[in-house]
Design a protein around this motif. Structure first.
Motif, PDB file in Angstrom:
ATOM      1  N   VAL A   1       0.818  -1.358  -0.025  1.00  0.00           N
ATOM      2  CA  VAL A   1      -0.121  -0.208  -0.203  1.00  0.00           C
ATOM      3  C   VAL A   1       0.934   1.391  -0.132  1.00  0.00           C
ATOM      4  CG1 VAL A   1      -1.705   1.181   1.405  1.00  0.00           C
ATOM      5  CG2 VAL A   1      -1.891  -1.085   1.259  1.00  0.00           C
ATOM      6  N   GLU A   2       1.879   0.965   0.751  1.00  0.00           N
ATOM      7  CA  GLU A   2       2.853   2.196   0.992  1.00  0.00           C
ATOM      8  C   GLU A   2       3.606   2.659  -0.396  1.00  0.00           C
ATOM      9  OE1 GLU A   2       3.043   3.840   3.978  1.00  0.00           O
ATOM     10  OE2 GLU A   2       4.834   5.201   3.341  1.00  0.00           O
ATOM     11  N   ARG A   3       3.860   1.567  -1.186  1.00  0.00           N
ATOM     12  CA  ARG A   3       4.387   1.633  -2.657  1.00  0.00           C
ATOM     13  C   ARG A   3       3.223   2.255  -3.426  1.00  0.00           C
ATOM     14  NH1 ARG A   3       8.784   3.070  -5.044  1.00  0.00           N
ATOM     15  NH2 ARG A   3      10.126   1.352  -4.263  1.00  0.00           N
ATOM     16  N   TYR A   4       2.361   1.682  -3.393  1.00  0.00           N
ATOM     17  CA  TYR A   4       1.121   2.136  -4.562  1.00  0.00           C
ATOM     18  C   TYR A   4       0.853   3.611  -4.086  1.00  0.00           C
ATOM     19  CZ  TYR A   4      -3.031   2.555  -7.009  1.00  0.00           C
ATOM     20  OH  TYR A   4      -4.085   2.806  -8.087  1.00  0.00           O
ATOM     21  N   ILE A   5       0.493   3.918  -2.801  1.00  0.00           N
ATOM     22  CA  ILE A   5       0.032   5.357  -2.413  1.00  0.00           C
ATOM     23  C   ILE A   5       1.223   6.417  -2.508  1.00  0.00           C
ATOM     24  CG2 ILE A   5      -1.268   6.948  -0.847  1.00  0.00           C
ATOM     25  CD1 ILE A   5      -3.208   4.489  -0.329  1.00  0.00           C
ATOM     26  N   HIS A   6       2.341   5.876  -1.749  1.00  0.00           N
ATOM     27  CA  HIS A   6       3.092   7.165  -1.514  1.00  0.00           C
ATOM     28  C   HIS A   6       4.473   6.685  -2.488  1.00  0.00           C
ATOM     29  CE1 HIS A   6       0.895   8.614   1.631  1.00  0.00           C
ATOM     30  NE2 HIS A   6       0.964   7.373   2.080  1.00  0.00           N
ATOM     31  N   ASN A   7       4.336   5.790  -3.348  1.00  0.00           N
ATOM     32  CA  ASN A   7       5.497   5.437  -4.234  1.00  0.00           C
ATOM     33  C   ASN A   7       6.882   5.538  -3.520  1.00  0.00           C
ATOM     34  OD1 ASN A   7       7.045   4.649  -6.344  1.00  0.00           O
ATOM     35  ND2 ASN A   7       7.273   6.751  -7.154  1.00  0.00           N
ATOM     36  N   ARG A   8       6.744   4.754  -2.092  1.00  0.00           N
ATOM     37  CA  ARG A   8       8.222   4.468  -1.569  1.00  0.00           C
ATOM     38  C   ARG A   8       8.244   3.235  -0.801  1.00  0.00           C
ATOM     39  NH1 ARG A   8       6.241   9.019   3.108  1.00  0.00           N
ATOM     40  NH2 ARG A   8       4.837   7.609   4.224  1.00  0.00           N
ATOM     41  N   PHE A   9       9.437   2.833  -0.350  1.00  0.00           N
ATOM     42  CA  PHE A   9       9.664   1.795   0.375  1.00  0.00           C
ATOM     43  C   PHE A   9      10.362   1.831   1.682  1.00  0.00           C
ATOM     44  CE2 PHE A   9      12.439  -2.133   1.002  1.00  0.00           C
ATOM     45  CZ  PHE A   9      11.410  -3.163   1.399  1.00  0.00           C
TER      46      PHE A   9
END
Ligand SMILES: Nc1nc2c(ncn2[C@@H]2O[C@H](COP(=O)(O)OP(=O)(O)OP(=O)(O)O)[C@@H](O)[C@H]2O)c(=O)[nH]1
Length: 205
Positions: free
Chosen positions: A24-32
């Motif tokens: 979800v973090e990658r999809y919404i905020h484009n970060r890991f």
């Protein structure tokens, strides 16, 4: 733009540590954050949303990220109610998470038949670096997905592999199912207009 917006409720299910929050973090905020922030288990559930434009239509994807810990199992059930799509996550490096994915799929089939299932093998970057760490074959996952007329994806929240793809497919499938449903209703209305008497109460004339 065809005006208005469409909302889709999407739920993420899967074993603890399978990688749901990272997805979800990658999809919404484009970060890991995996390399900087230590793992923290989700408590209860978390909500996030993202608006995408698909086929000229604004679609708001509301995402419920549930806790994987079995302690919160009863609570996770609350969050899949009314979901149009479920991303059932398993960790490609953890066989037991695939068994847990089967469990959630069973639940959805029993209690939430209107929910389309998207199976998602996570942490692809790890097995890309070391293929020996793969514990779930693509063939087994594909077979399970076919069983439930769903699809299987192999993603990485670290590199971003196939994460946008999964959510875009959810939006596209949902819009297509809505159009198909509308066409069925329109056909019924035409049928009703053609044969109005057929639908009147028998013996009431
Ligand atoms: N290398 C790699 N690590 C990942 C990936 N996705 C998640 N992780 C790591 O796996 C661990 C668990 O990830 P989470 O996203 O917190 O797992 P979760 O499924 O939300 O866990 P719960 O909240 O307990 O249900 C974290 O240390 C992440 O950094 C990935 O794609 N690649």
């Amino acid at each position: 733009m065809s005006g208005g917006k469409v909302d889709i409720k999407v739920v993420l299910l899967g074993k603890a540590y399978a990688g749901k929050t990272s997805l979800v973090e990658r999809y919404i905020h484009n970060r890991f954050l995996g390399e900087t922030v230590p793992y923290q288990n989700t408590i209860g559930a978390a909500f996030g949303a993202k608006t995408v434009t698909v086929n000229n239509q604004n679609v708001v994807i509301g995402i419920w990220d549930t806790a994987g810990s079995e302690r919160y199992e009863a609570m996770s059930r609350i969050y899949y109610r009314g979901a149009k799509a479920a991303i059932v996550c398993y960790d490609l490096t953890d066989k037991s998470s695939f068994d847990r994915a089967r469990f959630w799929i069973g639940e959805l089939q029993k209690y939430e038949q209107g929910c389309q299932i998207y199976l998602c093998g996570t942490k692809f970057d790890i097995i890309e670096d070391n293929p020996d760490l793969r514990t779930v074959s693509e063939r087994d996952a594909h077979a399970l997905a076919l069983d439930v007329r769903g699809e299987n994806y192999e993603t990485s929240s670290k590199t971003g592999k196939d994460i946008d793809k999964i959510f875009t497919k959810i939006a596209v499938d949902y819009l297509a199912s809505k159009t198909a449903h509308k066409n069925e209703v329109d056909a019924d209305i035409v049928e009703l207009r053609k044969h109005p008497k057929k639908h009147l109460c028998q013996g009431c004339s």
